[in-house]
Design a protein around this motif. Structure first.
Motif, PDB file in Angstrom:
ATOM      1  N   THR A 294       0.831  -1.211   0.000  1.00 22.35           N
ATOM      2  CA  THR A 294       0.000   0.000   0.000  1.00 22.35           C
ATOM      3  C   THR A 294       0.860   1.253   0.000  1.00 22.35           C
ATOM      4  OG1 THR A 294      -0.196  -0.123   2.427  1.00 22.35           O
ATOM      5  CG2 THR A 294      -1.975  -1.084   1.132  1.00 22.35           C
ATOM      6  N   THR A 295       1.968   1.213   0.735  1.00 20.63           N
ATOM      7  CA  THR A 295       2.872   2.371   0.763  1.00 20.63           C
ATOM      8  C   THR A 295       3.446   2.633  -0.627  1.00 20.63           C
ATOM      9  OG1 THR A 295       3.456   1.983   3.079  1.00 20.63           O
ATOM     10  CG2 THR A 295       4.967   3.328   1.790  1.00 20.63           C
ATOM     11  N   SER A 296       3.829   1.573  -1.320  1.00 20.22           N
ATOM     12  CA  SER A 296       4.354   1.717  -2.681  1.00 20.22           C
ATOM     13  C   SER A 296       3.308   2.327  -3.607  1.00 20.22           C
ATOM     14  CB  SER A 296       4.798   0.352  -3.225  1.00 20.22           C
ATOM     15  OG  SER A 296       5.854  -0.179  -2.476  1.00 20.22           O
ATOM     16  N   ALA A 297       2.064   1.880  -3.455  1.00 22.31           N
ATOM     17  CA  ALA A 297       0.987   2.400  -4.295  1.00 22.31           C
ATOM     18  C   ALA A 297       0.731   3.878  -4.010  1.00 22.31           C
ATOM     19  CB  ALA A 297      -0.288   1.592  -4.075  1.00 22.31           C
ATOM     20  N   VAL A 298       0.780   4.257  -2.731  1.00 21.12           N
ATOM     21  CA  VAL A 298       0.583   5.664  -2.369  1.00 21.12           C
ATOM     22  C   VAL A 298       1.684   6.529  -2.974  1.00 21.12           C
ATOM     23  CG1 VAL A 298       0.626   7.316  -0.454  1.00 21.12           C
ATOM     24  CG2 VAL A 298      -0.712   5.211  -0.245  1.00 21.12           C
ATOM     25  N   HIS A 299       2.916   6.069  -2.903  1.00 24.17           N
ATOM     26  CA  HIS A 299       4.023   6.837  -3.485  1.00 24.17           C
ATOM     27  C   HIS A 299       3.918   6.892  -5.009  1.00 24.17           C
ATOM     28  CE1 HIS A 299       6.397   7.889   0.033  1.00 24.17           C
ATOM     29  NE2 HIS A 299       6.117   6.694   0.533  1.00 24.17           N
TER      30      HIS A 299
ATOM     31  N   ILE B 168      -5.835   9.838  -1.560  1.00 23.75           N
ATOM     32  CA  ILE B 168      -5.332   8.634  -2.205  1.00 23.75           C
ATOM     33  C   ILE B 168      -5.810   7.424  -1.407  1.00 23.75           C
ATOM     34  CG2 ILE B 168      -3.259   7.358  -2.875  1.00 23.75           C
ATOM     35  CD1 ILE B 168      -1.784  10.110  -2.861  1.00 23.75           C
ATOM     36  N   THR B 169      -6.439   6.474  -2.087  1.00 24.45           N
ATOM     37  CA  THR B 169      -6.875   5.243  -1.439  1.00 24.45           C
ATOM     38  C   THR B 169      -6.176   4.069  -2.109  1.00 24.45           C
ATOM     39  OG1 THR B 169      -9.042   6.200  -0.962  1.00 24.45           O
ATOM     40  CG2 THR B 169      -8.835   3.815  -0.781  1.00 24.45           C
ATOM     41  N   ALA B 170      -5.328   3.386  -1.353  1.00 24.46           N
ATOM     42  CA  ALA B 170      -4.587   2.227  -1.865  1.00 24.46           C
ATOM     43  C   ALA B 170      -5.012   0.987  -1.087  1.00 24.46           C
ATOM     44  CB  ALA B 170      -3.085   2.445  -1.726  1.00 24.46           C
TER      45      ALA B 170
ATOM     46  N   GLY C 189      -5.703 -13.828   1.169  1.00 27.98           N
ATOM     47  CA  GLY C 189      -6.965 -13.670   1.874  1.00 27.98           C
ATOM     48  C   GLY C 189      -6.997 -12.529   2.873  1.00 27.98           C
ATOM     49  N   ILE C 190      -5.914 -11.773   2.983  1.00 26.01           N
ATOM     50  CA  ILE C 190      -5.861 -10.625   3.904  1.00 26.01           C
ATOM     51  C   ILE C 190      -5.878  -9.339   3.080  1.00 26.01           C
ATOM     52  CG2 ILE C 190      -4.584  -9.507   5.781  1.00 26.01           C
ATOM     53  CD1 ILE C 190      -3.222 -12.153   6.338  1.00 26.01           C
ATOM     54  N   GLU C 191      -6.569  -8.327   3.574  1.00 26.26           N
ATOM     55  CA  GLU C 191      -6.672  -7.053   2.860  1.00 26.26           C
ATOM     56  C   GLU C 191      -6.280  -5.908   3.784  1.00 26.26           C
ATOM     57  OE1 GLU C 191     -10.448  -4.563   1.479  1.00 26.26           O
ATOM     58  OE2 GLU C 191     -10.092  -6.278   0.134  1.00 26.26           O
ATOM     59  N   ARG C 192      -5.599  -4.933   3.231  1.00 24.77           N
ATOM     60  CA  ARG C 192      -5.237  -3.734   3.997  1.00 24.77           C
ATOM     61  C   ARG C 192      -5.360  -2.518   3.091  1.00 24.77           C
ATOM     62  NH1 ARG C 192      -0.354  -2.945   8.215  1.00 24.77           N
ATOM     63  NH2 ARG C 192      -1.893  -4.105   9.402  1.00 24.77           N
ATOM     64  N   SER C 193      -5.890  -1.439   3.654  1.00 24.40           N
ATOM     65  CA  SER C 193      -6.062  -0.207   2.885  1.00 24.40           C
ATOM     66  C   SER C 193      -5.383   0.963   3.578  1.00 24.40           C
ATOM     67  CB  SER C 193      -7.549   0.112   2.702  1.00 24.40           C
ATOM     68  OG  SER C 193      -8.186  -0.868   1.913  1.00 24.40           O
ATOM     69  N   ALA C 194      -4.895   1.887   2.784  1.00 25.77           N
ATOM     70  CA  ALA C 194      -4.344   3.143   3.298  1.00 25.77           C
ATOM     71  C   ALA C 194      -5.149   4.285   2.691  1.00 25.77           C
ATOM     72  CB  ALA C 194      -2.868   3.273   2.931  1.00 25.77           C
TER      73      ALA C 194
ATOM     74  N   LEU D 239      -0.953  14.960   4.824  1.00 30.85           N
ATOM     75  CA  LEU D 239      -1.750  15.644   5.845  1.00 30.85           C
ATOM     76  C   LEU D 239      -2.461  14.647   6.761  1.00 30.85           C
ATOM     77  CD1 LEU D 239      -3.450  18.418   3.648  1.00 30.85           C
ATOM     78  CD2 LEU D 239      -1.308  18.570   4.940  1.00 30.85           C
ATOM     79  N   SER D 240      -2.770  13.484   6.225  1.00 29.16           N
ATOM     80  CA  SER D 240      -3.473  12.449   7.000  1.00 29.16           C
ATOM     81  C   SER D 240      -3.163  11.098   6.378  1.00 29.16           C
ATOM     82  CB  SER D 240      -4.986  12.714   6.977  1.00 29.16           C
ATOM     83  OG  SER D 240      -5.707  11.636   7.534  1.00 29.16           O
ATOM     84  N   TRP D 241      -2.866  10.109   7.257  1.00 25.29           N
ATOM     85  CA  TRP D 241      -2.593   8.739   6.785  1.00 25.29           C
ATOM     86  C   TRP D 241      -3.299   7.775   7.710  1.00 25.29           C
ATOM     87  CZ3 TRP D 241       1.830   7.407   3.250  1.00 25.29           C
ATOM     88  CH2 TRP D 241       1.861   6.034   2.952  1.00 25.29           C
ATOM     89  N   GLN D 242      -4.328   7.132   7.226  1.00 28.62           N
ATOM     90  CA  GLN D 242      -5.104   6.191   8.028  1.00 28.62           C
ATOM     91  C   GLN D 242      -5.031   4.802   7.397  1.00 28.62           C
ATOM     92  OE1 GLN D 242      -8.954   8.190   7.978  1.00 28.62           O
ATOM     93  NE2 GLN D 242      -8.620   8.909  10.056  1.00 28.62           N
TER      94      GLN D 242
END
Length: 365
Positions: free
Chosen positions: A55-60, A327-329, A335-340, A360-363
Motif C-alpha cells: 500500500t505504501t508503494s501504491a501511495v508513493h 489517495i486510497t490504496a 486472503g488478507i486485505e489492507r487499505s491506506a 496531511l493524513s494517513w489512516q
C-alpha cells in the motif's frame, strides 16, 4: 506370593509406561499445535508487513503521478491520468509485486464543499456569504431526497447553517447566530455534554456533533447521499498576513472540473438541475476513449450548448485546479486485505522548485 508381587510390579510398570506414552503423545500434539500456530502467526505477520509495503508503494506511485501532472499542466480534471482507472492500472503494472494485487484511486478533495470556508478566516467570525448561499442550496438538495420540503424543513436548513457557523466562529463571546444557532450552553446541556470547537473542523465526522445534523442527513444510504460524501475539512492555505495571531485561510473554491453532480447543482445560481447535468455530461463526454471538450479555465461551462449564455457561476466559488487529493490504496494477499487512506497537499519545494506531496493524513484500515 512372589509370583503375585512380580505380576503386580509388571502391571504397575505397564501402567506407568502407558501413562508416560500418553503424556508424550499429548505433549507432542501440543507442541505440534504450537509450532503450527507460530508458523501461521509468523506467516500472517509477514503478509501484513508485505501488505503495508504494497500500500505504501501504491501511495508513493500516486504521489509521483500527481507531481508529474502538476509539472505538465496547471489545471486538474477528471480527464487527466490521475483520475482515470485505466491509466493508474498501467502505472501499477510497472511495480513488481510477488503475489497479491493492489488497487489505487485518487480523488480531488477540492471537488467537495470545504466545511471550514463557511466563515471568513483568519478571523472566523462572520459568514463567507458565497459559501452560505451554496450551503443553503446544497442542504435543500439533500432534504429534497426524502420528500417535498415543508416550511419547517426550510427553517431547519437555516438553523443548521447557523449552528455550523457557531461551531466555527471564535471570539464572539458565545453569541448565537440567528434564532436557532448553538453555542456552548446548548452543547454543555446535552447528555453527555461536550464543548464546541469554536474553530475549524478537524474531521468531517465532527459535523454529527453539530445541532440539527442527524445521522440520516450526514451518512449516505442505498439510494441517497449524505453530507459525508461531499464535504471536506481540507483546503487550508497560508493567509497573506496574520490576523488575531492566525495566518491561515480556507478559500473554499470548488474545482468545477472534478465536482460531483450534487455539488455542481449547488453551484448553479438558478438551482436548475438540468444545467448542472448538462455541464456534468459535457465534461465527461468521450469518443473512442478520448475526451471531447477542453476544460481549461473556470468559465468553460459557458460552452455547454444547453446552458444559457448569461448563466454565471459565482467566481468566488469555483476554480479549475487543486493541490489537495485523497489517495486510497488497497492491497490483497493470501486472503488478507489492507487499505491506506491518505490525504496529501501538493506543493512546490521553495529551495528546489520541485513539486512534492506532503502528507496531511494517513489512516490504515
Amino acid at each position: 506370593m512372589m509370583t503375585d508381587n512380580m505380576r503386580n510390579n509388571r502391571g504397575m510398570a505397564l501402567l506407568m509406561t502407558l501413562t508416560i506414552m500418553t503424556l508424550l503423545v499429548a505433549s507432542g500434539l501440543e507442541l505440534n499445535r504450537r509450532v503450527r500456530s507460530a508458523v501461521v502467526s509468523t506467516a500472517t505477520a509477514r503478509d501484513r508487513l508485505t501488505l503495508s509495503e504494497m500500500t505504501t508503494s501504491a501511495v508513493h506511485a500516486a504521489m509521483a503521478i500527481l507531481n508529474k501532472d502538476r509539472k505538465e499542466t496547471p489545471i486538474d480534471s477528471i480527464q487527466e491520468d490521475w483520475a482515470r482507472p485505466e491509466k493508474i492500472a498501467e502505472v501499477l503494472a510497472e511495480i513488481p509485486f510477488d503475489g497479491g494485487k493492489v488497487s489505487l484511486s485518487i480523488q480531488d478533495e477540492l471537488g467537495k464543499i470545504q466545511i471550514n470556508s463557511l466563515v471568513d478566516f483568519p478571523k472566523g467570525r462572520v459568514y463567507n456569504e458565497s459559501q452560505k448561499i451554496m450551503w443553503d442550496r446544497f442542504l435543500r438538495i439533500l432534504s429534497a431526497q426524502e420528500e417535498e420540503a415543508s416550511a419547517e424543513e426550510e427553517i431547519e436548513v437555516t438553523a443548521i447553517i447557523d449552528s455550523v457557523k457557531d461551531w466555527l466562529d471564535s471570539g464572539d463571546d458565545n453569541a448565537i447566530t440567528g434564532l436557532n444557532g448553538a453555542e456552548e450552553d446548548y452543547y454543555e446541556g446535552l447528555d453527555p455534554p461536550y464543548t464546541p470547537a469554536n474553530g475549524p473542523f478537524m474531521h468531517v465526522d465532527e459535523l454529527m456533533k453539530v445541532k440539527g445534523i442527524t445521522p440520516a442527513l450526514f451518512q449516505s444510504g442505498k439510494e441517497r447521499y449524505g453530507l459525508s460524501d461531499f464535504m471536506t475539512v481540507f483546503g487550508m492555505t497560508q493567509a497573506p498576513r496574520p490576523v488575531d495571531k492566525k495566518q491561515f485561510q480556507f478559500e473554499g473554491k470548488i474545482n468545477i472540473n472534478t465536482a460531483e453532480l450534487p455539488v455542481l447543482i449547488a453551484l448553479i445560481p438558478s438551482e436548475n438541475p438540468e444545467y448542472a447535468q448538462a455541464i456534468y455530461n459535457y465534461r465527461n463526454e468521450q469518443e473512442n476513449g478520448e475526451f471531447l471538450h477542453d476544460l481549461t479555465g473556470g468559465a468553460w461551462y459557458k460552452n455547454v450548448p444547453e446552458v444559457p449564455s448569461d448563466l454565471t457561476i459565482d467566481p468566488n466559488l469555483i476554480t479549475s485546479s487543486s493541490d489537495f487529493f485523497r489517495i486510497t490504496a488497497t492491497a490483497e494477499l493470501n486472503g488478507i486485505e489492507r487499505s491506506a487512506n491518505v490525504v496529501i497537499h501538493r506543493e512546490k519545494e521553495p529551495e528546489t522548485g520541485k513539486w512534492q506531496c506532503r502528507v496531511l493524513s494517513w489512516q490504515v484500515e
